[in-house]
Structure formats: C-alpha cells, structure tokens
Design a protein around this motif. Structure first.
Motif, PDB file in Angstrom:
ATOM      1  N   ASN A 263       0.836  -1.209   0.000  1.00 47.42           N
ATOM      2  CA  ASN A 263       0.000   0.000   0.000  1.00 47.42           C
ATOM      3  C   ASN A 263       0.865   1.252   0.000  1.00 47.42           C
ATOM      4  O   ASN A 263       0.601   2.215  -0.731  1.00 47.42           O
ATOM      5  N   ALA A 264       1.886   1.268   0.840  1.00 44.22           N
ATOM      6  CA  ALA A 264       2.753   2.438   0.942  1.00 44.22           C
ATOM      7  C   ALA A 264       3.465   2.724  -0.375  1.00 44.22           C
ATOM      8  O   ALA A 264       3.619   3.881  -0.777  1.00 44.22           O
ATOM      9  N   ILE A 265       3.912   1.675  -1.047  1.00 48.20           N
ATOM     10  CA  ILE A 265       4.576   1.836  -2.342  1.00 48.20           C
ATOM     11  C   ILE A 265       3.621   2.479  -3.349  1.00 48.20           C
ATOM     12  O   ILE A 265       3.995   3.406  -4.093  1.00 48.20           O
ATOM     13  N   LYS A 266       2.395   2.034  -3.370  1.00 50.78           N
ATOM     14  CA  LYS A 266       1.417   2.571  -4.321  1.00 50.78           C
ATOM     15  C   LYS A 266       1.067   4.021  -4.011  1.00 50.78           C
ATOM     16  O   LYS A 266       0.966   4.860  -4.921  1.00 50.78           O
ATOM     17  N   VAL A 267       0.884   4.324  -2.746  1.00 52.41           N
ATOM     18  CA  VAL A 267       0.556   5.698  -2.362  1.00 52.41           C
ATOM     19  C   VAL A 267       1.717   6.625  -2.688  1.00 52.41           C
ATOM     20  O   VAL A 267       1.517   7.742  -3.178  1.00 52.41           O
ATOM     21  N   ASN A 268       2.943   6.177  -2.443  1.00 53.14           N
ATOM     22  CA  ASN A 268       4.104   7.008  -2.747  1.00 53.14           C
ATOM     23  C   ASN A 268       4.165   7.356  -4.229  1.00 53.14           C
ATOM     24  O   ASN A 268       4.518   8.478  -4.606  1.00 53.14           O
ATOM     25  N   SER A 269       3.827   6.397  -5.077  1.00 59.04           N
ATOM     26  CA  SER A 269       3.809   6.662  -6.513  1.00 59.04           C
ATOM     27  C   SER A 269       2.740   7.687  -6.876  1.00 59.04           C
ATOM     28  O   SER A 269       2.964   8.570  -7.701  1.00 59.04           O
ATOM     29  N   ALA A 270       1.592   7.588  -6.247  1.00 60.71           N
ATOM     30  CA  ALA A 270       0.482   8.496  -6.558  1.00 60.71           C
ATOM     31  C   ALA A 270       0.778   9.933  -6.161  1.00 60.71           C
ATOM     32  O   ALA A 270       0.292  10.869  -6.793  1.00 60.71           O
ATOM     33  N   VAL A 271       1.586  10.130  -5.094  1.00 58.40           N
ATOM     34  CA  VAL A 271       1.874  11.497  -4.634  1.00 58.40           C
ATOM     35  C   VAL A 271       3.211  12.017  -5.148  1.00 58.40           C
ATOM     36  O   VAL A 271       3.570  13.162  -4.874  1.00 58.40           O
ATOM     37  N   GLY A 272       3.959  11.215  -5.890  1.00 56.53           N
ATOM     38  CA  GLY A 272       5.261  11.663  -6.377  1.00 56.53           C
ATOM     39  C   GLY A 272       6.260  11.817  -5.258  1.00 56.53           C
ATOM     40  O   GLY A 272       7.004  12.802  -5.204  1.00 56.53           O
ATOM     41  N   GLY A 273       6.299  10.854  -4.355  1.00 56.12           N
ATOM     42  CA  GLY A 273       7.144  10.933  -3.174  1.00 56.12           C
ATOM     43  C   GLY A 273       8.629  10.821  -3.471  1.00 56.12           C
ATOM     44  O   GLY A 273       9.058  10.420  -4.558  1.00 56.12           O
ATOM     45  N   SER A 274       9.409  11.162  -2.476  1.00 51.50           N
ATOM     46  CA  SER A 274      10.868  11.195  -2.568  1.00 51.50           C
ATOM     47  C   SER A 274      11.454   9.811  -2.826  1.00 51.50           C
ATOM     48  O   SER A 274      10.943   8.800  -2.351  1.00 51.50           O
ATOM     49  N   THR A 275      12.588   9.787  -3.544  1.00 51.37           N
ATOM     50  CA  THR A 275      13.311   8.530  -3.753  1.00 51.37           C
ATOM     51  C   THR A 275      13.866   7.991  -2.441  1.00 51.37           C
ATOM     52  O   THR A 275      14.129   6.788  -2.319  1.00 51.37           O
TER      53      THR A 275
END
Length: 575
Positions: A263-275
C-alpha cells in the motif's frame, strides 16, 4: 522479565511489583509529583519526542507533546515523555542519513528498557520518521505515529515558495545572473515563515505520507500543516488512541504486514514521493521480517498514476494539498489498488478510513481517471552499471531524457565535483551524462543528498535546466531532474560505477528499466585490476562502526546487526 500475559500491562513488571523492587520504581516516579493511582495499574504511554532546537522542523514538538499527554490522561493512561537523538536534515553535518541507524538504536533501547505499554512516535524532519519507526518495530509494542506537519506556503514577491525546491531554482538563477545574492537572502525568511517541515512533497512530507499509508497514524493526520490547530486536536486524539492500543495489545507488527508495505509503495507513486522513501521502507521492512526488495517497488509502484500536482513534481504546496482534501482523497482515488488485508491503528483499512473523503480542488489532486502522468512512480533500472539497481523519480524528470545516450563526464568525489563543475574549460555539454562516484553508504560515508548535482554554470547561462545525472548517493526529496540515484553496489566497493571513465558512453532507457555502460566486460576487468579504493580515514567511534556494518542501498542501508527484532522483553532485572 516474563513475557506479557494476555490482559496484563507490560508496565506492571515495574510499577506493580511488591517489596523493594516495586518501592524503587514507584518511589522515584513520585519525586515528580505523581501519586501512585496515576500510574499504577494504568497503561503507561511513552511519548518519543524528537524535539530539538537543532532540528528546526521539529521545533514545535514541546507544545505538541502536551496535547498528546492531554489525550492520554483523558483516556485513562499515564504519559511519560522521553527524548531520543533528533536528526535535523537542514543543519546536521555531514548528512542526517549517517545517523539514522544510530537514532533508531536510541529509540529501540529507550522503549525496551522503560515501562511502556505503548508509544507515540513524534516525527517530523526527514530521518526522524524512519529512525523512530525502525526502532519501535524492533521492540514490537503498540505504536502510533504523530507527524509534526509541514510549514505554511512560503510567500515571496507575490508568489508561493516551496521549501528546498525553490532553493535549487534560486541557485541556478544567481548563476545565470537572473537574481542577486541579496534577493536570495531576502527570500530566506519568506520561504520558512512558520513552524513545520518542508512544505513540498520532499522527504519529510513523503515520510509522513508513508506512515499513514502503512497504517501507523490516525486518518488524515499526515497532511495537516504544523501551524493548523487541527494538528493539536489530532495530537490529543493520537494520545487517546495510544491508550486504547495498549489495552488491545495492537502491536506494530500486526500493522506492518506485507500488504501494508505494498500500500505504501502505491501511495508514494500516486503522490510523487521522494526517492529516499525506497531506502527507508526497505529498512523498516527488514526490522519486522517482511520480505521486500527493489523489485516490489517496480512491480507495485511503477504503473500507479501520478495524481498530486505538488512541488517538486508540480506547482502547489502541502497547505494547498490539505485544503483540497489531503491524503484521504489520494487513498479514495486509489480505491481498488489498495489492499483490504492491511489494518491501520484504528483497526480499519485505508479504504474504510477514506470513504467520506471529497476532492475540493481537482487541479491540486487529480482524479485517477485524469492523472498528471499515467505511470509516474519511482522506477528501478538495472544494467551492467548498477547490477543491483538504481532508482529514478519519473514524475520529477524531463520526459525527453528518459531515453538517452551520452558521453560520461566523471567526478571521482564530491570534492572533485565542486572543484571542477564551474570551470569554463570543463569538457561538457547538455548531451553529456554527469557521473558522481564515492557518495554511497560507505564511500562518503552516510550517502549524502548530492545526487542532484547542480549543472555547470556555463550550461545554466546557456538556458539548460536539466541533464542526466548518475550517482550512488541520494538527493533531497525537494529536488528535481533526470537523476539516477542509489546505484548499487556503490563505487567504494569497486563496483562497475567505480570503473566508469570520462568519455564512456552510457545509455539510459527508463521505459525499458535499463541502464547500460557501453564498455566491454574485458575492458572493465582490466580497469578493475588497476582500481584502488579511496581511504575512508575513519578509525574510531560510530562512523567506523557504520562503515564496517552498513548494508548497501538496495538493502535499505541499515546496519547489518540491526536487522530483525529483539522484542520487548528485558532479560535482566535491575535490582
């Protein structure tokens, strides 16, 4: 100490004892003015506070902690606030990442050694979040996170300013002659005009998003600005929930399951999160024994639509994001992409928690049917240059550079880069690929945020704003550009990256998830025979321990002996 019995509070092994042992524990707590009925037989909640004046992002935590205490008292618990090592990315040198693992050790040992039935983790600046979660995960008692919140929008000459992101722009403008140093100094206070961490989707906001996506916060808490009174209200509610979690014995391991990490991986992609998210999530997973690899980021995150129009990948800031509906809207938009198996600290799923969310500004948060980028997640690339992988934040890259072949311009160290980058005689043009070595976990040491190397001044003055850059280091979550990071294994180990020479041709193909050094295996073998490692020059203390035991980037850069959990049982009596 015996393992916790069902329905028995862990703190009773301290405050519930009879005779000499119980006398000592209770007596010394009473010297602060607490009567026995306040702590004996009640859930004792530790408040792990990363307040420090040297950590500006967390500078408001002393006040915030009181609201947590109020909630704990209301719910019938007893709060004990305790300090741990605080990591201020904006001030600490050489890099806060060097000390993330050390801070996690102080958290783990502080929790295990004290009579806590549950803990509230007060997180804010970049590394305070993963270090606290890593430490708590290795103890495995009920744990809930309260992110400190972002600053309000910066304001400068009629325009909004984004923390970090506009710093890189200002630096380029000064080099290009578009801005004076006096004007840049004027913007300093304009950018940082309230309490809180970076107001962009930098690493701090990414980490706050991460813990909510993992299920470790109350719904919606991660996107509330630090200066908003609703942050204090949620601090109160977080304290209340910590008491309930202690009574339920809802351990952190019950929340940090494989579906939660996906879930966290998917949400990070949706918000353009930091590498940086990649490194920290890998490290947390290893603390709870969840199998997670770089391949999972590609498999589950690369094809998720990018929805959040926020700097550095867009134009808005965290304050705007919250007013538009915040993270709950993102969770609702992702809908069926999210697992129904993972629970959050309130016992419900992310989907259940976000049912009532509404999007109040579709320019800030795009609907999943009309994303900014159809596939905007962090992408993992592999090849003979980085056999264990490197990462790139596609949403912050220049689309035309995602497939590119160019000549390498190599910098052996960060000092070499600083010495040569603005030399007018440097043989470089906008088609070249900048390569920086020896900035990985061991090589720097600490893996600094220097991967987004500033471009040569002569190219900036020419109007060039982006080039491909490759390194074994990190970059700030507030930064942008076509930057390949965390190349693993790192160059300090004699990896292929260490063998790259000026003039070598490198080919990058992000859609194909490949990066290739056009040098034969035979030639690389010859270069390896001649290669000599740099002298790391550290012979004592924590830094030597770090160099000797740190894992590589694709493993999360934790210390090898910290992987896993030691649990909450204290094996020796103190009296």
């Amino acid at each position: 100490m015996a393992a916790k019995e069902k329905g028995k509070l862990r703190s009773e092994e301290w405050f519930g004892k009879e005779g000499k042992d119980g006398f000592i524990y209770r007596s010394w707590i009473k010297n602060q003015g607490y009567p026995a009925h306040q702590f004996k037989g009640k859930p004792v909640i530790g408040i792990c506070n990363t307040w420090s004046e040297a950590t500006p992002c967390n500078g408001h935590f002393r006040e915030l902690a009181q609201f947590i205490k109020n909630g704990i008292y209301e719910a019938g618990g007893f709060p004990l606030e305790f300090p741990v090592m605080s990591l201020g990315e904006t001030i600490i040198r050489p890099t806060a990442m060097l000390y993330r693992n050390l801070a996690s050790m102080t958290v783990e040992e502080s929790i295990r050694a004290n009579p806590f039935d549950a803990v509230v983790l007060m997180t804010g600046c970049d590394k305070t979040t993963p270090s606290l979660v890593m430490g708590a995960a290795s103890v495995d008692i009920p744990s809930i996170v309260l992110p400190g919140g972002p600053m309000l929008n910066g304001k400068f000459r009629g325009k909004d300013l984004g923390s970090g992101t506009d710093v890189w722009k200002f630096d380029a403008d000064v080099k290009a002659g578009k801005m004076t140093l006096d004007e840049m100094e004027e913007a300093e206070a304009c950018m940082s005009r309230s309490i809180g961490h970076c107001n962009t989707m930098g690493t701090a906001s990414t980490m706050a998003t991460m813990v909510e996506a993992l299920g470790l916060t109350l719904p919606g808490v991660s996107s509330i600005p630090a200066a908003d009174s609703r942050k204090k209200m949620n601090a109160h509610m977080t304290g209340m929930r910590a008491v309930e979690m202690a009574k339920e014995n809802l351990k952190i391991s019950k929340i940090l399951t494989k579906p939660a990490f996906i879930n966290a991986i998917k949400v990070n992609s949706a918000v353009g999160g930091s590498t940086n998210f990649v490194l920290h999530l890998l490290a947390i997973a290893k603390r709870v024994g969840v199998e997670l690899s770089l391949d999972d980021f590609d498999k589950h995150g690369a094809k998720i639509p990018f929805l959040l129009n926020l700097m550095p990948s867009g134009k808005y800031l965290m304050e705007d994001y919250y007013y538009a509906g915040g993270i709950q809207v993102i969770l609702k938009e992702l809908g069926h992409h999210l697992s129904e198996e993972a629970i959050t600290v309130n016992g419900k799923t992310l989907t259940e928690n976000s049912q009532k969310a509404r999007n109040w500004n579709t320019d800030v948060i795009r609907p999943i049917t009309d994303p900014i980028i159809k596939e905007g997640g962090i992408t993992v690339v592999k090849g003979n240059l980085c056999t264990e992988g490197a990462v790139i934040k596609v949403s912050a890259a220049t689309p035309s550079l995602l497939k590119h072949k160019g000549r390498a311009v190599v910098f052996e160290t960060i000092e070499d880069y600083h010495e040569r980058i603005d030399n007018p005689d440097l043989d470089i043009d906008e088609h070249c690929i900048m390569v920086l070595k020896n900035v990985g976990p061991k090589g720097y040491p600490g893996m600094p945020e220097v991967g987004n190397m500033a471009l040569p001044q002569k190219l900036i003055q020419k109007g060039i704003s982006d080039m491909i850059r490759i390194s074994d280091g990190r970059m700030s979550g507030t930064a942008y550009g076509t930057v390949f990071l965390h190349a693993s294994p790192e160059s300090a180990l004699g990896s292929p990256l260490a063998l790259v020479e000026n003039g070598d041709i490198i080919e990058c193909d992000v859609p194909a998830k490949k990066i290739h050094l056009h040098v034969s295996d035979e030639e690389l073998a010859k270069r390896r025979e001649k290669w000599t490692p740099i002298d790391l020059e550290f012979n004592r203390g924590y830094i030597k321990l770090y160099i000797d035991t740190v894992n590589q980037a694709h493993e999360g850069a934790d210390l090898d002996f910290l992987i896993g959990s030691s649990g909450s049982i204290v094996n020796r009596e103190s009296h």
